[in-house]
Design an enzyme around this catalytic site. Structure first.
Site, PDB file in Angstrom:
ATOM      1  N   ASP A   1      69.821 -40.109  17.162  1.00  0.00           N
ATOM      2  CA  ASP A   1      70.118 -40.609  18.494  1.00  0.00           C
ATOM      3  C   ASP A   1      71.581 -41.305  18.340  1.00  0.00           C
ATOM      4  O   ASP A   1      71.653 -42.175  17.511  1.00  0.00           O
ATOM      5  CB  ASP A   1      69.049 -41.758  18.814  1.00  0.00           C
ATOM      6  CG  ASP A   1      69.366 -42.308  20.292  1.00  0.00           C
ATOM      7  OD1 ASP A   1      70.220 -41.736  20.851  1.00  0.00           O
ATOM      8  OD2 ASP A   1      68.990 -43.570  20.454  1.00  0.00           O
TER       9      ASP A   1
ATOM     10  N   ASP B   1      69.371 -44.468  23.342  1.00  0.00           N
ATOM     11  CA  ASP B   1      68.193 -44.478  24.394  1.00  0.00           C
ATOM     12  C   ASP B   1      66.747 -44.101  23.471  1.00  0.00           C
ATOM     13  O   ASP B   1      65.564 -44.188  24.211  1.00  0.00           O
ATOM     14  CB  ASP B   1      68.212 -43.475  25.519  1.00  0.00           C
ATOM     15  CG  ASP B   1      68.430 -42.141  24.873  1.00  0.00           C
ATOM     16  OD1 ASP B   1      68.175 -42.056  23.610  1.00  0.00           O
ATOM     17  OD2 ASP B   1      68.552 -41.218  25.490  1.00  0.00           O
TER      18      ASP B   1
ATOM     19  N   ASP C   1      69.626 -36.866  19.978  1.00  0.00           N
ATOM     20  CA  ASP C   1      70.519 -35.902  21.061  1.00  0.00           C
ATOM     21  C   ASP C   1      71.350 -35.111  20.586  1.00  0.00           C
ATOM     22  O   ASP C   1      71.524 -35.126  19.125  1.00  0.00           O
ATOM     23  CB  ASP C   1      71.072 -37.008  22.071  1.00  0.00           C
ATOM     24  CG  ASP C   1      71.722 -37.983  21.297  1.00  0.00           C
ATOM     25  OD1 ASP C   1      72.353 -37.865  20.242  1.00  0.00           O
ATOM     26  OD2 ASP C   1      71.808 -39.323  21.691  1.00  0.00           O
TER      27      ASP C   1
ATOM     28  N   ASP D   1      65.835 -21.811  20.351  1.00  0.00           N
ATOM     29  CA  ASP D   1      64.412 -21.414  20.652  1.00  0.00           C
ATOM     30  C   ASP D   1      64.229 -20.743  21.951  1.00  0.00           C
ATOM     31  O   ASP D   1      64.780 -21.251  22.834  1.00  0.00           O
ATOM     32  CB  ASP D   1      63.648 -22.808  20.619  1.00  0.00           C
ATOM     33  CG  ASP D   1      62.280 -22.832  20.057  1.00  0.00           C
ATOM     34  OD1 ASP D   1      61.436 -21.821  20.418  1.00  0.00           O
ATOM     35  OD2 ASP D   1      61.998 -23.625  19.186  1.00  0.00           O
TER      36      ASP D   1
ATOM     37  N   ASP E   1      59.369 -18.228  20.709  1.00  0.00           N
ATOM     38  CA  ASP E   1      58.151 -19.106  20.702  1.00  0.00           C
ATOM     39  C   ASP E   1      56.954 -18.126  21.247  1.00  0.00           C
ATOM     40  O   ASP E   1      56.938 -17.329  22.136  1.00  0.00           O
ATOM     41  CB  ASP E   1      58.459 -20.052  22.016  1.00  0.00           C
ATOM     42  CG  ASP E   1      57.449 -21.146  21.977  1.00  0.00           C
ATOM     43  OD1 ASP E   1      57.131 -21.967  20.845  1.00  0.00           O
ATOM     44  OD2 ASP E   1      56.470 -20.960  22.900  1.00  0.00           O
TER      45      ASP E   1
ATOM     46  N   GLU F   1      57.765 -16.358  16.652  1.00  0.00           N
ATOM     47  CA  GLU F   1      56.581 -17.175  16.250  1.00  0.00           C
ATOM     48  C   GLU F   1      55.186 -16.295  16.675  1.00  0.00           C
ATOM     49  O   GLU F   1      54.964 -16.214  17.968  1.00  0.00           O
ATOM     50  CB  GLU F   1      56.683 -18.416  16.852  1.00  0.00           C
ATOM     51  CG  GLU F   1      55.349 -19.269  16.254  1.00  0.00           C
ATOM     52  CD  GLU F   1      54.953 -20.181  17.221  1.00  0.00           C
ATOM     53  OE1 GLU F   1      54.212 -21.383  17.048  1.00  0.00           O
ATOM     54  OE2 GLU F   1      55.219 -20.147  18.623  1.00  0.00           O
TER      55      GLU F   1
ATOM     56  N   HIS G   1      57.697 -28.112  13.210  1.00  0.00           N
ATOM     57  CA  HIS G   1      57.380 -29.259  14.286  1.00  0.00           C
ATOM     58  C   HIS G   1      55.828 -29.202  14.755  1.00  0.00           C
ATOM     59  O   HIS G   1      55.490 -30.080  15.523  1.00  0.00           O
ATOM     60  CB  HIS G   1      58.237 -29.161  15.792  1.00  0.00           C
ATOM     61  CG  HIS G   1      57.991 -28.036  16.296  1.00  0.00           C
ATOM     62  ND1 HIS G   1      58.442 -26.757  15.968  1.00  0.00           N
ATOM     63  CD2 HIS G   1      57.628 -27.727  17.419  1.00  0.00           C
ATOM     64  CE1 HIS G   1      58.023 -25.925  16.630  1.00  0.00           C
ATOM     65  NE2 HIS G   1      57.392 -26.459  17.691  1.00  0.00           N
ATOM     66  N   ASP G   2      55.224 -28.055  14.420  1.00  0.00           N
ATOM     67  CA  ASP G   2      53.737 -27.918  14.564  1.00  0.00           C
ATOM     68  C   ASP G   2      52.724 -28.215  13.409  1.00  0.00           C
ATOM     69  O   ASP G   2      51.620 -28.311  13.748  1.00  0.00           O
ATOM     70  CB  ASP G   2      53.445 -26.781  15.172  1.00  0.00           C
ATOM     71  CG  ASP G   2      54.097 -26.316  16.629  1.00  0.00           C
ATOM     72  OD1 ASP G   2      54.414 -27.304  17.538  1.00  0.00           O
ATOM     73  OD2 ASP G   2      54.589 -24.914  16.811  1.00  0.00           O
TER      74      ASP G   2
HETATM   75  C1  GLC Z   1      54.704 -23.000  20.103  1.00  0.00           C
HETATM   76  C2  GLC Z   1      55.689 -23.929  19.742  1.00  0.00           C
HETATM   77  C3  GLC Z   1      54.693 -25.228  20.199  1.00  0.00           C
HETATM   78  C4  GLC Z   1      54.457 -25.494  21.669  1.00  0.00           C
HETATM   79  C5  GLC Z   1      53.698 -24.056  22.053  1.00  0.00           C
HETATM   80  C6  GLC Z   1      53.880 -23.894  23.381  1.00  0.00           C
HETATM   81  O1  GLC Z   1      53.732 -22.615  19.291  1.00  0.00           O
HETATM   82  O2  GLC Z   1      56.097 -24.204  18.620  1.00  0.00           O
HETATM   83  O3  GLC Z   1      55.360 -26.603  19.750  1.00  0.00           O
HETATM   84  O4  GLC Z   1      53.698 -26.300  21.940  1.00  0.00           O
HETATM   85  O5  GLC Z   1      54.300 -23.069  21.382  1.00  0.00           O
HETATM   86  O6  GLC Z   1      55.219 -23.551  23.790  1.00  0.00           O
END
Ligand code: GLC
Length: 558
Positions: free
Chosen positions: A23, A27, A31, A100, A201, A258, A331-332
C-alpha cells in the site's frame, strides 16, 4: 523431435495479488504505486513475468474477480496513468506483465448486465444466461461455487440468471458471438497498450451444455453439481481457437488458462505445442487430492504417492505434446508450507526450500505466489469475523447453519484451507503492519511477520528468498531444467519424492524428503560424485548412500 523453444517456457512467473502486496497511500489496501516500489525486489528475485490479479474497476464482491469495467482501473488501486507507469517500469527491468482475464462472468454492476436485466428485448439480454422458472423454482439444481443456488431470481423480467460464482458475478453467454467479439476487442485493447498476456480465469467453464440439465447430487448435498455440463464444455476449444485466431495470434503473448476439472487429455488440447489455443493450463488434480465429503473443507493430509502420481501423469503425458505450468500456491490456495510442508519454527524454512526444489526442478513454467519466496505460512485466524473471503464466509454459514459441520470444526477447516490464508498482507519488514501499510490493513496481518519478512531474508544468504533466487538462476543457465524429460523414481515411497531429468547427455537427479524422518537412500551409480547444484542443507556429499535428513532436498547433476 526437438520441441519448440519459447520465452514463456523459459520464464518464471510471480503472481501479485495487488490488494495485499504493498500500500503506497495509507488506505490499508495495496495499490499500483506500491507495486512500482517493489519492482526492484522482484528483479532481484529474478522473475521474468508478473501475473497481476485483477486491477479493473470492481465492486469487490470477490476482490476484483467481479469486474464492472474491463477498461478502467479500480479506484483503490490507482489510475490508468499509474498502470501505464507500472507497465513501463516493469518493461524497463525486463519484466513482462500478464493480466488476469475474468470473462466467464462480469460483475452485476457491469453496464452490459445492468442493461441485460432491464427487459427481455434489451440488446444486451442475450449477453447473459437467462431462464424461466421450472415448476415455480430455479431452472435447475446447480449449486454455486460460493454456496447456495447458481440461479438468482430477477424481479424486473420474472426470470433467473445463472451465476456459477457469487450472485454478483452473472455468467456471460459465450454462445453469443457478440459477447465473444466484445471480449476479443477488449483483449486487443490491452495488448495494444503493451501488456504481455493473460491468465484466464475459470476459462474451462465458459461453454455450457445446451439445456443446462440437472447435475448429479450427492447424498445429503444441498445442490447438484454443475461440472459435467460446464467444465470443458462442448465449444470451449472452438472459442479458444477463435480467440487465438482473432487476437492472440497477432501478438507475442504468454497465456495460461485456469482450468478446474481439466484432465491431461483435455490439457493436451488447451495447451498443445502447436499454440492453437493457450500456452499452458493450471491443473487442479494436485489440490483436489485432499478434498473430501464436504468439498475442500477438512484437515486431510495428502498421501505422497498420490501427489507423485499426479505430477508424473502431467509430466509424462504432456511430454513433447503440450506445456505444463507448475504451481503450489496462488490467491485461492492455502500456503504450501503449511499444507504439504511443515510450518513449525524448526522445519518451516527447510520444508519451504524442499517444496520449492521439488517444483522448480520439474518441467514446465513455474509460478511463485507473493510471499511463497519467504516461506509465508497459514494464518491463525481466531474468529469468522476475521475472514474477508466470500467463499469462506458463505461456506461457514452454509455448513454450520444447516448443521452439516460444527462451528468449531469449520473454523479449523478454514484455518487450514481458506483462501484468506494467501491473502493477508505481504510481509515486508518487522515494522508496523509488516511494512505493508501505514493505515489499517483491509485484512489482518499474520502475526508471525516479526520473524518472517522480506527485509530479514534479503539480508541473510541462507534464507528462503535467496534459495528461490538460486533456483531461478539455475533455470536461467541450464536448459535441462526447462527442456529435459522427466522420469519419476520410487513412485511408491511414502516420504521421498525422487525424479530424474534427461537432456542430451546430461542428467539431473532430484531428491526431496517430504518427512521429518531421516531416510537412507541408494542413488543410481552414475550419480555418485555428481555435482551438487543446490541443496537446503550445507554439508551434502553425493555418495552411493545418502542419508536424507528432515525435509532435505538435493539436486545432483552429471
Ligand atoms: C477463479 C479465481 C478466484 C475467483 C473465481 C471467480 O477461480 O482464481 O479467485 O473467485 O475464479 O472469478
Amino acid at each position: 523431435m526437438e520441441e519448440n523453444k519459447r520465452w514463456w517456457k523459459e520464464s518464471v512467473v510471480y503472481q501479485i495479488y495487488p490488494r495485499s502486496f504493498k500500500d503506497s497511500d495509507g488506505d490499508g489496501i495495496g495499490d499500483i504505486n506500491g507495486i512500482i516500489e517493489k519492482l526492484d525486489y522482484l528483479k532481484n528475485l529474478g522473475i521474468d513475468v508478473i501475473w497481476l490479479s485483477p486491477v479493473y474497476q470492481s465492486p469487490n464482491d470477490d476482490n476484483g474477480y467481479d469486474i464492472s469495467d474491463y477498461q478502467a482501473i479500480m479506484q483503490e488501486f490507482g489510475t490508468m496513468e499509474d498502470f501505464d507507469r507500472m507497465l513501463a517500469a516493469a518493461h524497463e527491468r525486463g519484466i513482462r506483465i500478464m493480466m488476469d482475464l475474468v470473462v466467464n462472468h462480469t460483475s452485476d454492476e457491469h453496464k452490459w448486465f445492468m442493461e441485460s436485466r432491464r427487459s427481455k428485448d434489451n440488446p444486451y439480454r442475450d449477453y447473459y444466461i437467462w431462464r424461466e422458472a421450472k415448476d415455480g423454482k430455479e431452472p435447475n439444481n446447480w449449486g454455486s461455487c460460493f454456496s447456495g443456488s447458481a440461479w438468482k431470481y430477477d424481479k424486473a423480467t420474472d426470470m433467473y440468471y445463472l451465476h456459477l460464482f457469487s450472485e454478483k458475478q452473472p455468467d456471460l453467454n459465450w454462445d453469443n458471438e457478440t459477447v465473444r467479439k466484445e471480449v476479443f476487442n477488449m483483449m486487443a485493447w490491452w495488448l495494444e497498450k503493451g501488456v504481455d498476456g493473460f491468465r484466464m480465469d475459470v476459462i474451462s467453464m465458459i461453454s455450457k451444455v445446451p439445456g443446462l440439465p440437472d447435475g448429479p447430487k450427492e447424498k445429503g448435498a444441498l445442490f447438484g453439481d454443475f461440472s459435467p455440463y460446464v467444465i470443458n464444455g462442448p465449444h470451449v476449444h472452438d472459442y479458444l481457437k477463435e480467440m487465438r485466431r482473432e487476437v492472440l495470434s497477432k501478438y507475442d503473448t504468454i497465456t495460461v488458462g485456469e482450468t478446474a476439472g481439466v484432465t491431461v487429455q483435455e490439457a493436451e488440447k488447451y495447451a498443445a505445442d502447436d499454440e492453437s489455443e493457450l500456452n499452458m493450463v493450471f491443473q487442479f488434480e494436485q489440490n483436489d487430492l485432499d478434498g473430501g465429503e464436504h468439498s475442500k473443507w477438512n484437515l486431510k493430509k495428502i498421501y505422497l504417492p498420490d501427489l507423485k502420481a499426479v505430477f508424473n501423469r502431467w509430466q509424462t503425458y504432456l511430454e513433447g505434446k503440450a506445456w505444463n505450468s507448475l504451481y503450489w500456491n496462488n490467491h485461492d490456495q492455502p500456503r504450501v508450507v503449511s499444507r504439504f510442508g511443515n510450518d513449525s519454527s524448526e522445519y518451516r524454512e527447510l520444508s519451504a526450500k524442499m517444496l520449492a526444489t521439488c517444483l522448480h526442478m520439474m518441467k514446465g513454467t513455474p509460478y511463485i505466489y507473493q510471499g511463497e519466496e519467504l516461506g509465508m505460512t497459514n494464518v491463525p485466524f481466531e474468529s469468522i469475523d476475521e475472514f474477508r473471503d466470500i467463499e469462506s464466509i458463505n461456506a461457514y454459514h452454509e455448513f454450520t447453519e444447516n448443521n452439516i459441520i460444527a462451528p468449531d470444526d469449520m473454523m479449523k477447516y478454514l484455518r487450514y484451507k481458506s483462501r484468506d490464508n494467501a491473502r493477508t498482507p505481504m510481509q515486508w519488514d518487522e515494522g508496523k503492519n509488516a511494512g505493508f501499510t501505514t493505515g489499517t490493513p483491509w485484512i489482518k496481518v499474520n502475526p508471525n511477520y516479526t520473524r518472517i519478512n522480506a527485509k530479514e531474508q534479503l539480508g541473510r544468504e541462507d534464507s528462503v528468498f535467496h534459495y528461490y533466487r538460486k533456483l531461478i538462476e539455475l533455470r536461467k543457465k541450464n536448459p535441462i531444467i526447462v527442456y529435459g524429460k522427466f522420469e519419476l523414481l520410487l513412485p511408491e515411497d511414502e516420504d521421498i519424492f525422487m525424479y530424474a531429468r534427461n537432456y542430451g547427455d546430461e542428467q539431473l537427479l532430484v531428491l526431496c524428503n517430504f518427512s521429518d524422518k531421516v531416510r537412507k537412500m541408494e542413488i543410481p551409480d552414475e550419480f555418485v560424485k555428481g555435482d551438487i547444484w543446490i541443496s537446503n542443507y550445507e554439508d551434502v556429499t553425493a555418495d552411493k548412500e545418502i542419508s536424507l535428513r528432515a525435509y532435505e532436498a538435493v539436486v545432483l547433476h552429471i
